[in-house]
Write an enzyme that holds these catalytic residues in place. Structure first.
Site, PDB file in Angstrom:
ATOM      1  N   HIS A 130       0.841  -1.193   0.000  1.00 56.45           N
ATOM      2  CA  HIS A 130       0.000   0.000   0.000  1.00 56.45           C
ATOM      3  C   HIS A 130       0.873   1.239   0.000  1.00 56.45           C
ATOM      4  CE1 HIS A 130      -2.056   3.286   2.411  1.00 56.45           C
ATOM      5  NE2 HIS A 130      -2.776   3.210   1.294  1.00 56.45           N
ATOM      6  N   SER A 131       0.574   2.202  -0.868  1.00 55.79           N
ATOM      7  CA  SER A 131       1.225   3.509  -0.875  1.00 55.79           C
ATOM      8  C   SER A 131       2.742   3.369  -0.959  1.00 55.79           C
ATOM      9  CB  SER A 131       0.791   4.295   0.370  1.00 55.79           C
ATOM     10  OG  SER A 131       1.201   5.634   0.304  1.00 55.79           O
ATOM     11  N   TYR A 132       3.455   3.814   0.069  1.00 56.96           N
ATOM     12  CA  TYR A 132       4.918   3.695   0.071  1.00 56.96           C
ATOM     13  C   TYR A 132       5.354   2.237  -0.054  1.00 56.96           C
ATOM     14  CZ  TYR A 132       9.693   3.786   1.958  1.00 56.96           C
ATOM     15  OH  TYR A 132      11.057   3.611   2.140  1.00 56.96           O
ATOM     16  N   SER A 134       3.910  -0.052  -1.637  1.00 57.82           N
ATOM     17  CA  SER A 134       3.779  -0.429  -3.039  1.00 57.82           C
ATOM     18  C   SER A 134       4.916   0.157  -3.870  1.00 57.82           C
ATOM     19  CB  SER A 134       2.426   0.030  -3.584  1.00 57.82           C
ATOM     20  OG  SER A 134       2.249  -0.429  -4.901  1.00 57.82           O
ATOM     21  N   HIS A 307      -7.363   7.024  -0.078  1.00 58.33           N
ATOM     22  CA  HIS A 307      -6.023   6.428  -0.189  1.00 58.33           C
ATOM     23  C   HIS A 307      -5.903   5.188   0.696  1.00 58.33           C
ATOM     24  CE1 HIS A 307      -1.762   6.192  -0.845  1.00 58.33           C
ATOM     25  NE2 HIS A 307      -1.464   6.494   0.418  1.00 58.33           N
TER      26      HIS A 307
END
Length: 333
Positions: A130-132, A134, A307
């Site tokens: 997820h996010s960072y 990813s 997000h």
């Protein structure tokens, strides 16, 4: 609206599983039971949560910047896989902070993922990031293309981590001064502490309300610590220096060069009220189209949510992941 090349689909279903001989399709969800683990590293330990069977290789969960492994607490129990391990990045959650005198560089996280793979003697891994997290999965899959079998990205922030060459000097200057200021505070003062409700509000508002208040309480399970000597006062467990996130970013050209090196199966999930919007949307789908040219299977799916859709609305994300899992591997005999 940006157009995807043929083969990429936007819908509401798909995801990941590990190597077939280790992660054959489970017939039931993994459930809520987990075990806390510590993985030794030279500066201390990496803390993690392990759901499901411990005798087979897990799918690896990579959380976002300034979050922790609890970001998967709602999603993991709904996955039809047999084993799932989410860990806290250094300086996050219950993991050790790195020593004073250096910032948290992006490539350090890539190295940590490599260290964990070597520690467990995994030849190939499957990732849900997820996010960072990813972003780390993106670079790891490009740098070690033969070591990743499946890569699932949830609202990947890779275009946000990209730097503009002409602004890099100023960003490094500001980040360097900020780092020294934070280290002075860590040495000479105690972290600010708050009552529990204030901690929840700080996390909720600090995420621009992307994390609901209920989800904030989940992240705080391993994201806060009680201040010594005060029964009603808490402080964030994450390292204050994590706010210097401008250090170690890559130019957008680097991302475009890395994308064609990714060969694993790839699922992209985007929250429509998340971070991949505007100019970042065009840049994101440009890299996704490049991955499509070099990978066996690439899918993209849009869903309603912020997000942190995987945490706030795990019931929307889990069917996507499970559906993709089933599309990769046939049912057990």
């Amino acid at each position: 609206m940006y157009k995807l090349t043929s083969g990429l689909r936007r819908s509401l279903s798909s995801a990941l599983i590990g190597r077939r001989n280790q992660h054959q399709k489970a017939t039931q969800t993994i459930g809520e039971e987990f075990q806390e683990i510590n993985i030794p590293v030279p500066w201390g330990h990496i803390a993690g949560k392990w759901w499901g069977q411990k005798d087979i290789q897990p799918v690896v969960g990579l959380h976002g910047w300034e979050n922790n492994a609890g970001t998967f607490d709602n999603l993991a129990p709904l996955l039809t896989i047999r084993s799932f391990l989410a860990f806290d990045w250094p300086g996050h959650g219950l993991s050790s902070h790195i020593p004073l005198g250096r910032p948290y560089y992006f490539m350090d996280s890539v190295l940590v993922l490599r260290q964990i793979s070597k520690y467990f003697k995994w030849d190939k891994i499957s990732i849900i990031g997820h996010s960072y997290g990813s972003c780390v999965g993106f670079v790891y899959a490009a740098v070690f293309p033969d070591s990743v079998e499946n890569y699932v990205s949830i609202d990947c922030a890779r275009t946000l981590m990209a730097s503009e060459i002409e602004q890099e000097g100023m960003q490094l200057r500001l980040a360097s001064d900020m780092l020294l200021n934070f280290e002075d505070k860590l040495v000479n003062s105690n972290p600010p502490c708050y009552d529990y409700d204030h901690m929840v509000d700080l996390l909720h508002i600090g995420s621009l309300k992307s994390v609901t208040k209920d989800s904030s309480k989940i992240l705080l399970r391993r994201g806060m610590r009680k201040t010594v000597g005060d029964t009603e006062c808490y402080h964030f467990s994450r390292d204050l220096r994590l706010q210097c996130h401008a250090v170690g970013r890559f130019p957008n050209e680097f991302l475009l060069k890395m994308a064609p090196r990714i060969h694993c199966n790839h699922l992209s999930i985007r929250g429509l009220q998340g971070l991949i919007i505007g100019k970042k949307e065009d840049e994101y789908f440009r890299t996704l189209n490049l991955i499509q040219k070099s990978s066996n299977k690439v899918e993209h799916h849009d869903i309603e949510g912020t997000h942190h859709v995987h945490l706030n609305n795990a019931e929307r994300v889990a069917p996507i992941i499970n559906s993709f899992l089933h599309s990769l591997y046939p049912p057990e005999c």
